[in-house]
Motif scaffolding. Sequence first.
Motif, PDB file in Angstrom:
ATOM      1  N   VAL A  99      13.312  10.551  -8.052  1.00 17.01           N
ATOM      2  CA  VAL A  99      11.877  10.802  -7.960  1.00 17.01           C
ATOM      3  C   VAL A  99      11.218   9.906  -6.920  1.00 17.01           C
ATOM      4  O   VAL A  99      10.604  10.377  -5.971  1.00 17.01           O
ATOM      5  N   VAL A 100      11.379   8.583  -7.096  1.00 15.11           N
ATOM      6  CA  VAL A 100      10.588   7.670  -6.263  1.00 15.11           C
ATOM      7  C   VAL A 100      11.085   7.647  -4.814  1.00 15.11           C
ATOM      8  O   VAL A 100      10.295   7.772  -3.876  1.00 15.11           O
ATOM      9  N   VAL A 101      12.397   7.529  -4.619  1.00  9.52           N
ATOM     10  CA  VAL A 101      12.936   7.561  -3.256  1.00  9.52           C
ATOM     11  C   VAL A 101      13.014   9.013  -2.768  1.00  9.52           C
ATOM     12  O   VAL A 101      12.635   9.331  -1.638  1.00  9.52           O
ATOM     13  N   GLY A 102      13.471   9.901  -3.645  1.00  9.43           N
ATOM     14  CA  GLY A 102      13.668  11.303  -3.273  1.00  9.43           C
ATOM     15  C   GLY A 102      12.397  11.975  -2.776  1.00  9.43           C
ATOM     16  O   GLY A 102      12.411  12.643  -1.743  1.00  9.43           O
ATOM     17  N   THR A 103      11.278  11.796  -3.478  1.00  2.32           N
ATOM     18  CA  THR A 103      10.046  12.429  -3.004  1.00  2.32           C
ATOM     19  C   THR A 103       9.542  11.728  -1.743  1.00  2.32           C
ATOM     20  O   THR A 103       8.861  12.329  -0.927  1.00  2.32           O
ATOM     21  N   GLY A 104       9.898  10.442  -1.590  1.00  2.00           N
ATOM     22  CA  GLY A 104       9.556   9.748  -0.339  1.00  2.00           C
ATOM     23  C   GLY A 104      10.273  10.404   0.831  1.00  2.00           C
ATOM     24  O   GLY A 104       9.659  10.741   1.847  1.00  2.00           O
ATOM     25  N   PHE A 105      11.585  10.624   0.659  1.00  6.37           N
ATOM     26  CA  PHE A 105      12.364  11.320   1.689  1.00  6.37           C
ATOM     27  C   PHE A 105      11.782  12.710   1.951  1.00  6.37           C
ATOM     28  O   PHE A 105      11.902  13.242   3.046  1.00  6.37           O
ATOM     29  N   LYS A 124       6.932  -8.335 -15.493  1.00  6.34           N
ATOM     30  CA  LYS A 124       8.320  -7.872 -15.462  1.00  6.34           C
ATOM     31  C   LYS A 124       8.785  -7.622 -14.038  1.00  6.34           C
ATOM     32  O   LYS A 124       9.977  -7.624 -13.760  1.00  6.34           O
ATOM     33  N   LEU A 125       7.851  -7.353 -13.145  1.00  8.73           N
ATOM     34  CA  LEU A 125       8.201  -7.085 -11.753  1.00  8.73           C
ATOM     35  C   LEU A 125       8.008  -8.371 -10.946  1.00  8.73           C
ATOM     36  O   LEU A 125       6.968  -9.024 -11.036  1.00  8.73           O
ATOM     37  N   SER A 126       9.041  -8.727 -10.179  1.00 15.62           N
ATOM     38  CA  SER A 126       8.992  -9.952  -9.379  1.00 15.62           C
ATOM     39  C   SER A 126       7.770  -9.960  -8.461  1.00 15.62           C
ATOM     40  O   SER A 126       7.393  -8.925  -7.901  1.00 15.62           O
ATOM     41  N   PRO A 127       7.139 -11.152  -8.292  1.00  6.84           N
ATOM     42  CA  PRO A 127       5.942 -11.224  -7.430  1.00  6.84           C
ATOM     43  C   PRO A 127       6.219 -10.820  -5.985  1.00  6.84           C
ATOM     44  O   PRO A 127       5.281 -10.580  -5.236  1.00  6.84           O
ATOM     45  N   LEU A 128       7.498 -10.748  -5.609  1.00  3.57           N
ATOM     46  CA  LEU A 128       7.794 -10.286  -4.243  1.00  3.57           C
ATOM     47  C   LEU A 128       7.399  -8.817  -4.086  1.00  3.57           C
ATOM     48  O   LEU A 128       7.244  -8.315  -2.971  1.00  3.57           O
ATOM     49  N   TRP A 129       7.284  -8.117  -5.206  1.00  2.00           N
ATOM     50  CA  TRP A 129       6.915  -6.698  -5.134  1.00  2.00           C
ATOM     51  C   TRP A 129       5.642  -6.382  -5.907  1.00  2.00           C
ATOM     52  O   TRP A 129       4.985  -5.408  -5.636  1.00  2.00           O
ATOM     53  N   HIS A 130       5.314  -7.207  -6.918  1.00  2.00           N
ATOM     54  CA  HIS A 130       4.132  -6.912  -7.724  1.00  2.00           C
ATOM     55  C   HIS A 130       2.876  -7.437  -7.033  1.00  2.00           C
ATOM     56  O   HIS A 130       2.660  -8.642  -6.948  1.00  2.00           O
ATOM     57  N   THR A 131       2.065  -6.526  -6.526  1.00  2.00           N
ATOM     58  CA  THR A 131       0.824  -6.905  -5.860  1.00  2.00           C
ATOM     59  C   THR A 131      -0.151  -5.748  -5.981  1.00  2.00           C
ATOM     60  O   THR A 131       0.264  -4.593  -6.115  1.00  2.00           O
ATOM     61  N   SER A 132      -1.432  -6.060  -5.907  1.00  2.00           N
ATOM     62  CA  SER A 132      -2.401  -4.962  -5.996  1.00  2.00           C
ATOM     63  C   SER A 132      -2.377  -4.102  -4.734  1.00  2.00           C
ATOM     64  O   SER A 132      -3.030  -3.076  -4.677  1.00  2.00           O
ATOM     65  N   ALA A 133      -1.595  -4.509  -3.728  1.00  2.00           N
ATOM     66  CA  ALA A 133      -1.447  -3.667  -2.528  1.00  2.00           C
ATOM     67  C   ALA A 133      -0.364  -2.603  -2.717  1.00  2.00           C
ATOM     68  O   ALA A 133      -0.100  -1.823  -1.803  1.00  2.00           O
ATOM     69  N   LEU A 134       0.258  -2.567  -3.898  1.00  2.00           N
ATOM     70  CA  LEU A 134       1.327  -1.581  -4.151  1.00  2.00           C
ATOM     71  C   LEU A 134       0.955  -0.145  -3.744  1.00  2.00           C
ATOM     72  O   LEU A 134       1.744   0.523  -3.079  1.00  2.00           O
ATOM     73  N   PRO A 135      -0.242   0.344  -4.117  1.00  2.00           N
ATOM     74  CA  PRO A 135      -0.568   1.730  -3.740  1.00  2.00           C
ATOM     75  C   PRO A 135      -0.563   1.940  -2.224  1.00  2.00           C
ATOM     76  O   PRO A 135      -0.035   2.935  -1.737  1.00  2.00           O
ATOM     77  N   LEU A 136      -1.127   0.990  -1.492  1.00  2.00           N
ATOM     78  CA  LEU A 136      -1.181   1.120  -0.033  1.00  2.00           C
ATOM     79  C   LEU A 136       0.222   1.068   0.561  1.00  2.00           C
ATOM     80  O   LEU A 136       0.585   1.867   1.419  1.00  2.00           O
ATOM     81  N   LEU A 137       1.044   0.117   0.071  1.00  4.31           N
ATOM     82  CA  LEU A 137       2.407  -0.014   0.602  1.00  4.31           C
ATOM     83  C   LEU A 137       3.227   1.232   0.301  1.00  4.31           C
ATOM     84  O   LEU A 137       4.044   1.666   1.113  1.00  4.31           O
ATOM     85  N   PHE A 138       2.996   1.823  -0.865  1.00  6.51           N
ATOM     86  CA  PHE A 138       3.742   3.046  -1.188  1.00  6.51           C
ATOM     87  C   PHE A 138       3.288   4.218  -0.329  1.00  6.51           C
ATOM     88  O   PHE A 138       4.097   5.032   0.092  1.00  6.51           O
ATOM     89  N   LEU A 139       1.997   4.285  -0.042  1.00  5.43           N
ATOM     90  CA  LEU A 139       1.505   5.361   0.822  1.00  5.43           C
ATOM     91  C   LEU A 139       2.103   5.211   2.223  1.00  5.43           C
ATOM     92  O   LEU A 139       2.564   6.179   2.827  1.00  5.43           O
ATOM     93  N   LEU A 140       2.115   3.968   2.718  1.00  6.69           N
ATOM     94  CA  LEU A 140       2.665   3.734   4.065  1.00  6.69           C
ATOM     95  C   LEU A 140       4.155   4.039   4.115  1.00  6.69           C
ATOM     96  O   LEU A 140       4.641   4.647   5.073  1.00  6.69           O
ATOM     97  N   THR A 141       4.898   3.628   3.065  1.00  8.20           N
ATOM     98  CA  THR A 141       6.337   3.932   3.083  1.00  8.20           C
ATOM     99  C   THR A 141       6.560   5.433   2.975  1.00  8.20           C
ATOM    100  O   THR A 141       7.496   5.957   3.561  1.00  8.20           O
ATOM    101  N   ALA A 142       5.674   6.145   2.265  1.00 16.56           N
ATOM    102  CA  ALA A 142       5.820   7.603   2.178  1.00 16.56           C
ATOM    103  C   ALA A 142       5.705   8.221   3.564  1.00 16.56           C
ATOM    104  O   ALA A 142       6.518   9.064   3.949  1.00 16.56           O
TER     105      ALA A 142
END
Lengths: 332, 383
Positions: free
Chosen positions: B59-65, B198-216
């Motif tokens: 789902v997460v990687v597949g829909t990104g691809f 539960k998610l390491s601070p290297l990935w847990h940030t309030s910028a998650l939505p923006l980073l996911f949009l950019l990676t998409a």
Amino acid sequence: MKIKRRDFIKGAAGGLALLTLDGQKAQARTVEALPPDALGILYDSTLCVGCNACVAACKQANSMPPEPYGEQRLWDNPQDLSASTLNIIKEYSSGTGDHKDQVENGFAFIKRQCLHCIDPSCVTACPVSALTKDKETGIVSYNKHVCIGCRYCQVACPYNIPKFKWNDPFPEIVKCQLCNHLIKKGGMPACCSVCPTGAALFGPVAKLQEESRRRLQMEPGKMYSFPVSSLDSGKSHAHKAPTYQQHVYGYEELGGTQVMYMSAVPFEKLGLPTFPKESFVSMASGIQYAIYKGMVYPLVVLVGLIVMAKKNKNEKESDQSASTPVKEETHE
Amino acid sequence: MSDEMKPLGRRIFTPTFFICLVIVAIAGYFTVKRFILGIGSISNMNDGFPWGIWIAYDVVVGTGFACGGYVMALLVYILNKGEFHPLVRPALLASMFGYTLAGVSVFLDIGRYWNVYNMFLPWQMNFHSVMFEVAMCICTYIFVLWIEFTPAFLAKWGFDKAGKKLNKVIFAVIALGVLLPTMHQSSLGTMMLMAGFKLSPLWHTSALPLLFLLTAVLMGFAMVVFESSISSRVYKLADETSMLTKIARIMAWVLGFYLIIRFQNIFMRGQMSNAFSGTFLGNMFLLENLMMLIGFFILAYPGYRSNPKLLFVAAVAVLVGTSLYRFNTYIIGFDPGTGWKYFPSVGEQMITYGLIAFEIAAYGVFVKVFPVFSAHPTAEAHQ
């Protein structure tokens, strides 16, 4: 016209970036407050003798199967919360483990179960409202008839409470529901009604908080009276006051919980993590709310996209009819 | 533009097709087992790691691809870059399969699939749930993708009248097809905000939505480059490098912006020392961003990005980097903190491989039967 369109896109993208980057400002969501008739449990680790009567009573009250463990596998012996165990007593032990409620060379008990958060992540996470928080009692309960089994509640719960029946073709989520079915009939959670020492004490959260404040002010070593089962059961017993940690776990952890803990050893030792006051759920849904409130932003963007797609299509079609003879055309 | 699309009309039953079929059959066995004995009988997922590769990869990687259709529609229909038109339909086809199979995967993953209809009952809907928004968006977008591809079916079967009618309204569907991925791809990031500590601070940030949009967006473009490069080799189509080079230029800008946000975010939250601490998670962070940097350096220089081989390397680096970013966010950087471990079991992996194999086989069949490609052998790349 071109510049205007570009400005529109920049504006839309900029707005989105701002909203996502600055979650604090985007807080458009009220933090949940304690329901007026909230019910809960005050668990006092210093009163618990580790008899496991609550574990057995819980299984019986909720028709949960036994979980044999070890070599003989003859009796119920759960090692942790699971799809068959909603409530468990665990032990902290250090060094020789001789002295109760002592950090060095001591031991202490802890009761693990759903804490019935005031602002529960699982309820916000659940896409189909299978997990709900009662508006009056604040009890977080589960409705298997609507649950789709996505397990987002498990990801979201900071205490790892909801469990899933992995080896069942028709699985369910399993968690403590504060013996909702018994409370409806005027009863109380099975764990509290059988607890012989009052370590697990049932009552209205506001009164339990009052009781916890009374205990925090006790002089260590002096005899005091401790209610058993529930605040209004009339039963009580006398006990020497321990040296409490000057904090009640659940007062403000992640917005507070309706199951609260008192202990003589630090809560971290008992497996209760130190949490900030603000819940992770309010941070996450603050951002989500800001973007999607009333679906206004998405609808505005959609209208903009439709206008642009329509305009480009018309331009292209008029170009084509002007320059080339009419020909069969698919949508692109 | 004379970009008439034609079916390739070649042999369907190739060795690749049969290999894919075998993998799908093995996946079928595990699927049956999952429905009879429960998810636990074939997977290593547990109460600590309730989501495995079916969510993180399928789902997460597949829909990104599968965001190729999204970014190409954005480019061609919204930003009016008609020059990229020949790339749209192949991208759309890949997106259609990517999203549809993500939907299939979700159906295997959710425990109480027979209750799914509750998602569509207004009184059960939880509008506060990120999961609800993602599920509704993806569900609608799968339909949108099939409608967007419908002109290819209609052209093949000669329904010219229906084609013309659809053509009059399809711009609205296309607009929806741009809005929906913008919404749910960013929300896939928001989803993990709730994981909190539960998610390491290297990935847990309030910028998650923006980073996911950019990676998409990056995954979508990188996949278009990747697929075009492979298709032009496998199906011996005309070279599309000059068009892909222009895509690469756009990617360089998006990737540069992504890297600035990613590192600024880590720096501002004081996590830089964590990234270089030499721990497993720190190294995963570095690996993820090393791939992104490799991609960025190739894409940023006109001389490099116009070289088909280097361009292909850059696309692969970006695909690996972005999928690592998403894997790290959903599984590797996730630790429920109670000693739980997770590594996908054979059965779990086989189902994922089966879905990928199905996608490859079906893509091959569709480009041969339906009008997808407009670049033909011996033809010039550009009209």
